[in-house]
Scaffold this motif. Structure first.
Motif, mmCIF file in Angstrom:
data_model
loop_
_atom_site.group_PDB
_atom_site.id
_atom_site.type_symbol
_atom_site.label_atom_id
_atom_site.label_comp_id
_atom_site.label_asym_id
_atom_site.label_seq_id
_atom_site.Cartn_x
_atom_site.Cartn_y
_atom_site.Cartn_z
ATOM 1 N N SER A 266 35.758 4.747 70.790
ATOM 2 C CA SER A 266 36.402 3.441 70.908
ATOM 3 C C SER A 266 36.308 2.731 69.569
ATOM 4 O O SER A 266 35.621 3.197 68.637
ATOM 5 C CB SER A 266 35.721 2.586 71.978
ATOM 6 O OG SER A 266 34.425 2.201 71.551
ATOM 7 N N TYR A 267 36.993 1.569 69.501
ATOM 8 C CA TYR A 267 36.911 0.786 68.272
ATOM 9 C C TYR A 267 35.463 0.415 67.957
ATOM 10 O O TYR A 267 35.018 0.494 66.799
ATOM 11 C CB TYR A 267 37.748 -0.493 68.363
ATOM 12 C CG TYR A 267 37.328 -1.477 67.309
ATOM 13 C CD1 TYR A 267 37.668 -1.277 65.972
ATOM 14 C CD2 TYR A 267 36.510 -2.560 67.631
ATOM 15 C CE1 TYR A 267 37.215 -2.134 64.983
ATOM 16 C CE2 TYR A 267 36.065 -3.424 66.651
ATOM 17 C CZ TYR A 267 36.416 -3.212 65.330
ATOM 18 O OH TYR A 267 35.960 -4.053 64.359
ATOM 19 N N ASP B 114 39.344 -6.090 79.214
ATOM 20 C CA ASP B 114 39.542 -7.539 79.305
ATOM 21 C C ASP B 114 38.361 -8.322 78.733
ATOM 22 O O ASP B 114 37.894 -9.291 79.333
ATOM 23 C CB ASP B 114 39.804 -7.948 80.753
ATOM 24 C CG ASP B 114 38.657 -7.569 81.695
ATOM 25 O OD1 ASP B 114 37.787 -6.768 81.288
ATOM 26 O OD2 ASP B 114 38.634 -8.073 82.835
ATOM 27 N N SER B 115 37.875 -7.922 77.578
ATOM 28 C CA SER B 115 36.673 -8.546 77.022
ATOM 29 C C SER B 115 36.860 -10.028 76.725
ATOM 30 O O SER B 115 35.946 -10.827 76.918
ATOM 31 C CB SER B 115 36.233 -7.804 75.749
ATOM 32 O OG SER B 115 37.304 -7.707 74.829
ATOM 33 N N MET B 116 38.046 -10.441 76.245
ATOM 34 C CA MET B 116 38.251 -11.863 75.955
ATOM 35 C C MET B 116 38.304 -12.678 77.245
ATOM 36 O O MET B 116 37.722 -13.769 77.324
ATOM 37 C CB MET B 116 39.525 -12.075 75.147
ATOM 38 C CG MET B 116 39.781 -13.527 74.748
ATOM 39 S SD MET B 116 38.531 -14.213 73.617
ATOM 40 C CE MET B 116 39.143 -13.550 72.041
ATOM 41 N N ALA B 117 38.993 -12.172 78.241
ATOM 42 C CA ALA B 117 39.073 -12.896 79.515
ATOM 43 C C ALA B 117 37.683 -13.091 80.109
ATOM 44 O O ALA B 117 37.339 -14.182 80.588
ATOM 45 C CB ALA B 117 39.968 -12.134 80.492
ATOM 46 N N ARG B 118 36.874 -12.058 80.080
ATOM 47 C CA ARG B 118 35.525 -12.168 80.634
ATOM 48 C C ARG B 118 34.672 -13.126 79.803
ATOM 49 O O ARG B 118 33.872 -13.893 80.354
ATOM 50 C CB ARG B 118 34.867 -10.794 80.686
ATOM 51 C CG ARG B 118 35.531 -9.832 81.652
ATOM 52 C CD ARG B 118 34.637 -8.663 81.945
ATOM 53 N NE ARG B 118 35.330 -7.599 82.637
ATOM 54 C CZ ARG B 118 34.723 -6.569 83.210
ATOM 55 N NH1 ARG B 118 33.403 -6.476 83.171
ATOM 56 N NH2 ARG B 118 35.422 -5.627 83.828
ATOM 57 N N ALA B 119 34.822 -13.070 78.491
ATOM 58 C CA ALA B 119 34.044 -13.956 77.630
ATOM 59 C C ALA B 119 34.399 -15.415 77.889
ATOM 60 O O ALA B 119 33.514 -16.276 78.001
ATOM 61 C CB ALA B 119 34.279 -13.597 76.165
ATOM 62 N N LEU B 120 35.686 -15.704 77.989
ATOM 63 C CA LEU B 120 36.099 -17.084 78.227
ATOM 64 C C LEU B 120 35.666 -17.563 79.608
ATOM 65 O O LEU B 120 35.283 -18.722 79.777
ATOM 66 C CB LEU B 120 37.612 -17.205 78.059
ATOM 67 C CG LEU B 120 38.126 -17.010 76.630
ATOM 68 C CD1 LEU B 120 39.644 -17.014 76.602
ATOM 69 C CD2 LEU B 120 37.573 -18.083 75.698
ATOM 70 N N LEU C 156 31.604 -5.106 76.950
ATOM 71 C CA LEU C 156 31.953 -4.194 78.039
ATOM 72 C C LEU C 156 31.284 -2.840 77.820
ATOM 73 O O LEU C 156 31.177 -2.367 76.689
ATOM 74 C CB LEU C 156 33.469 -4.019 78.116
ATOM 75 C CG LEU C 156 34.314 -5.288 78.266
ATOM 76 C CD1 LEU C 156 35.789 -4.919 78.395
ATOM 77 C CD2 LEU C 156 33.861 -6.113 79.450
ATOM 78 N N ASP C 157 30.853 -2.220 78.898
ATOM 79 C CA ASP C 157 30.265 -0.883 78.787
ATOM 80 C C ASP C 157 31.324 0.151 78.431
ATOM 81 O O ASP C 157 31.087 1.046 77.613
ATOM 82 C CB ASP C 157 29.585 -0.496 80.107
ATOM 83 C CG ASP C 157 28.380 -1.368 80.418
ATOM 84 O OD1 ASP C 157 27.740 -1.848 79.458
ATOM 85 O OD2 ASP C 157 28.099 -1.586 81.604
ATOM 86 N N GLU C 158 32.498 0.016 79.028
ATOM 87 C CA GLU C 158 33.591 0.946 78.801
ATOM 88 C C GLU C 158 34.898 0.168 78.726
ATOM 89 O O GLU C 158 35.026 -0.900 79.322
ATOM 90 C CB GLU C 158 33.692 1.994 79.915
ATOM 91 C CG GLU C 158 32.447 2.842 80.106
ATOM 92 C CD GLU C 158 32.222 3.809 78.959
ATOM 93 O OE1 GLU C 158 33.198 4.110 78.233
ATOM 94 O OE2 GLU C 158 31.075 4.271 78.794
ATOM 95 N N VAL D 162 38.985 -3.054 72.979
ATOM 96 C CA VAL D 162 37.834 -3.601 72.254
ATOM 97 C C VAL D 162 36.764 -4.000 73.258
ATOM 98 O O VAL D 162 37.050 -4.718 74.216
ATOM 99 C CB VAL D 162 38.259 -4.826 71.412
ATOM 100 C CG1 VAL D 162 37.050 -5.468 70.747
ATOM 101 C CG2 VAL D 162 39.284 -4.410 70.370
ATOM 102 N N LYS D 163 35.522 -3.544 73.021
ATOM 103 C CA LYS D 163 34.440 -3.840 73.953
ATOM 104 C C LYS D 163 33.933 -5.272 73.818
ATOM 105 O O LYS D 163 33.495 -5.866 74.808
ATOM 106 C CB LYS D 163 33.282 -2.862 73.734
ATOM 107 C CG LYS D 163 33.595 -1.436 74.156
ATOM 108 C CD LYS D 163 32.390 -0.528 73.979
ATOM 109 C CE LYS D 163 32.696 0.891 74.459
ATOM 110 N NZ LYS D 163 31.532 1.785 74.280
ATOM 111 N N GLN D 164 33.961 -5.826 72.593
ATOM 112 C CA GLN D 164 33.479 -7.191 72.395
ATOM 113 C C GLN D 164 34.366 -7.904 71.393
ATOM 114 O O GLN D 164 34.675 -7.375 70.323
ATOM 115 C CB GLN D 164 32.034 -7.201 71.900
ATOM 116 C CG GLN D 164 31.448 -8.610 71.808
ATOM 117 C CD GLN D 164 29.999 -8.610 71.378
ATOM 118 O OE1 GLN D 164 29.634 -7.935 70.426
ATOM 119 N NE2 GLN D 164 29.157 -9.359 72.097
#
Length: 521
Positions: free
Chosen positions: A140-141, A225-231, A239-241, A251-253
């Motif tokens: 991953s990235y 959906d790392s941005m959605a979860r962060a917001l 994210l783990d995966e 992108v995980k973070q």
């Protein structure tokens, strides 16, 4: 104030004004183009909204990423240029860095995950020429970024971040400035794909600084959906995966800067699934005759979801088509899933009695609906289990079809939203069957028009049984169908007469070695 802003918080730096100042003096146009903001008339008519496509797929590297990469590298000092740069990317940022390196004469080491599409890896080497070295590492990235940081310390090179850098964000923000300049009329919302957040952080900042009434809406794949979860959480999460279909936004973070800007200036984040992305790819193709990559169609998928949920909007809706670095071998999957994503195909498992006339009753229950797929292999003396895809045109038809099957006392299971069925089971129906005695196997070319299947069944001898049937509509003028018919040897002459009466081209595959090995009883 948007939903992600925490009441009472002080505005963290940077501000929209700071991003706007940098964007107004960004050096992106030394290498990037002003891209078109095009209407999508076909889609606009269909969904009842004025849809505009910001064509970042028209950039020299077929992606907006060139803007931020070049703007960052153009700011380097002489000493920094001499030491070179290092970058990590799933593909599009890598191409931007490679082309910028070639134009500015800076050596670039570019780390890409091993899952990056080959078309992007090849493009990086082509754009960078002698100035770019590609290193493949991780899945991953985030994995590639970790390796890039390790190499940065060893090489002493400057790290060119794909999103969490103010000069990169300012470069991407020029997309938003162009949209505002190109559309002075009422603009309800701009939809932006989101990975690490560089594009939406820049676009949201300049739009809110210039026209705060315009909504800025991010779109992410449900499985990345790392941005959605962060917001939602109020702080960055890891994210783990992440899913890799939309690899450009896997992108995980998200970044610290991008997260801060999105908290302040982004109005909403939508999540879309793979089928919706595939449908959006097709929409873009139908209106532009171009094929975006999955991440490039994210914004439009979100736009369509927004309109479906909200209804008419007071102004145009713009979607950023962020890239077109599509692997050719993905097109088969995209075409397969686009029908379901647009709700133009319903998929069912239907159980009918294993007796004469059942297929005719089944076809009658379908009415005027076209069959898009039909998979069947005899496996039970009492019941036939059919996997069938049916073309639909409007909401509610799935339920009506299921009711029609049940009215004929057929068992029915709606598989339209079943990932296992759509990905795997549709291709695994078949195998050897001890019930398929006296089976003859034929390939037919059927004209793709309503009634072709019914005509075939109506002309068939009433004492013969269909033991295998496979068909999938691929959009051609003729459908290719594989049929197993149980006919005693004493009736082969009648079978030949029947085949001649159909006027369909056919090939006898009864002695095909693959059939004898894998399917023949």
């Amino acid at each position: 104030m948007n939903a992600y802003r925490v009441p009472g918080d002080h505005d963290p730096l940077p501000t929209a004004a700071a991003v706007l100042r940098r964007a107004e003096t960004a050096r992106v146009y030394e290498v990037a183009h002003h891209t078109a903001l095009e209407p999508a008339p076909l889609l606009s008519t269909r969904i009842g909204a004025s849809v505009l496509l910001k064509r970042e797929d028209q950039q020299p590297v077929f992606s907006f990423k060139l803007r931020g990469a070049y703007n960052r590298m153009a700011q380097l000092s002489v000493a920094e240029r001499a030491r070179g740069v290092i970058a990590a990317s799933a593909g599009n940022h890598a191409q931007g860095v490679a082309l910028a390196a070639s134009r500015l004469g800076i050596h670039a080491t570019i780390v890409m995950p091993i899952t990056a599409p080959q078309v992007k890896v090849d493009a990086v080497r082509r754009f960078g020429g002698a100035f770019a070295e590609v290193v493949l590492a991780g899945e991953s990235y985030s994995d590639a970024q970790a390796e890039a940081q390790r190499l940065r310390e060893a090489l002493g090179a400057t790290f060119v971040h794909p999103f969490d850098d103010l000069d990169v964000i300012a470069g991407q923000a020029t997309v938003g400035l162009e949209i505002l300049a190109q559309h002075a009329e009422p603009l309800h919302a701009v939809f932006v794909p989101v990975g690490g957040g560089g594009l939406i952080a820049g676009v949201a900042s300049v739009i809110k600084a210039r026209r705060p009434d315009v909504r800025v809406i991010g779109v992410q794949a449900r499985d990345a959906d790392s941005m959605a979860r962060a917001l939602d959480a109020g702080s960055r999460v890891s994210l783990d995966e992440v899913g890799l279909f939309a690899d450009g936004t896997a992108v995980k973070q998200v970044g610290a800067l991008t997260f801060s800007l999105c908290q302040q200036y982004v109005d909403e984040i939508l999540r879309v699934d793979t089928d919706a992305i595939c449908a959006a790819i097709r929409d873009i193709y139908q209106d532009t005759r171009s094929i975006p990559e999955p991440s490039g169609a994210l914004a439009l998928a979100g736009l369509k979801q927004y309109v479906a949920q909200r209804g008419p909007c007071d102004g145009a809706l713009a979607a950023v088509v962020s890239g077109a670095n599509m692997n050719f071998d993905r097109l088969r999957f995209v075409a397969e899933r686009a029908e379901v994503g647009e709700q133009r195909e319903a998929v069912f498992a239907v159980t009918i009695p294993e007796q004469r006339g059942s297929f005719r009753r089944f076809c009658a229950a379908l009415g005027q609906h076209a069959i898009t797929e039909f998979n069947y292999r005899i496996g039970d003396a009492q019941a036939a289990h059919i996997f069938v895809g049916v073309q639909t045109a409007r909401s509610g038809e799935r339920e009506a079809l299921a009711d029609a099957f049940r009215a004929n006392d057929f068992g029915v299971l709606d598989l339209t939203d079943d990932e296992l069925a759509k990905l795997h089971l549709r291709h695994m129906i078949g195998g050897r069957s001890p019930l398929a005695r006296d089976e003859r196997l034929y390939r037919f070319d059927f004209p793709e028009r309503p009634g072709a299947l019914a005509r075939f069944l109506d002309r068939m001898h009433p004492d013969w049984n269909i033991s295998l049937f496979h068909y999938r509509n691929h959009g051609a003028d003729y459908g290719r169908i594989l049929v197993g018919i149980q006919v005693p040897a004493s009736e082969h002459a009648l079978l030949r007469q029947f085949l001649a009466s159909l006027s369909y081209p056919y090939v006898d595959e009864s002695d095909n070695p693959a059939y004898r090995l894998l399917l023949c009883a």
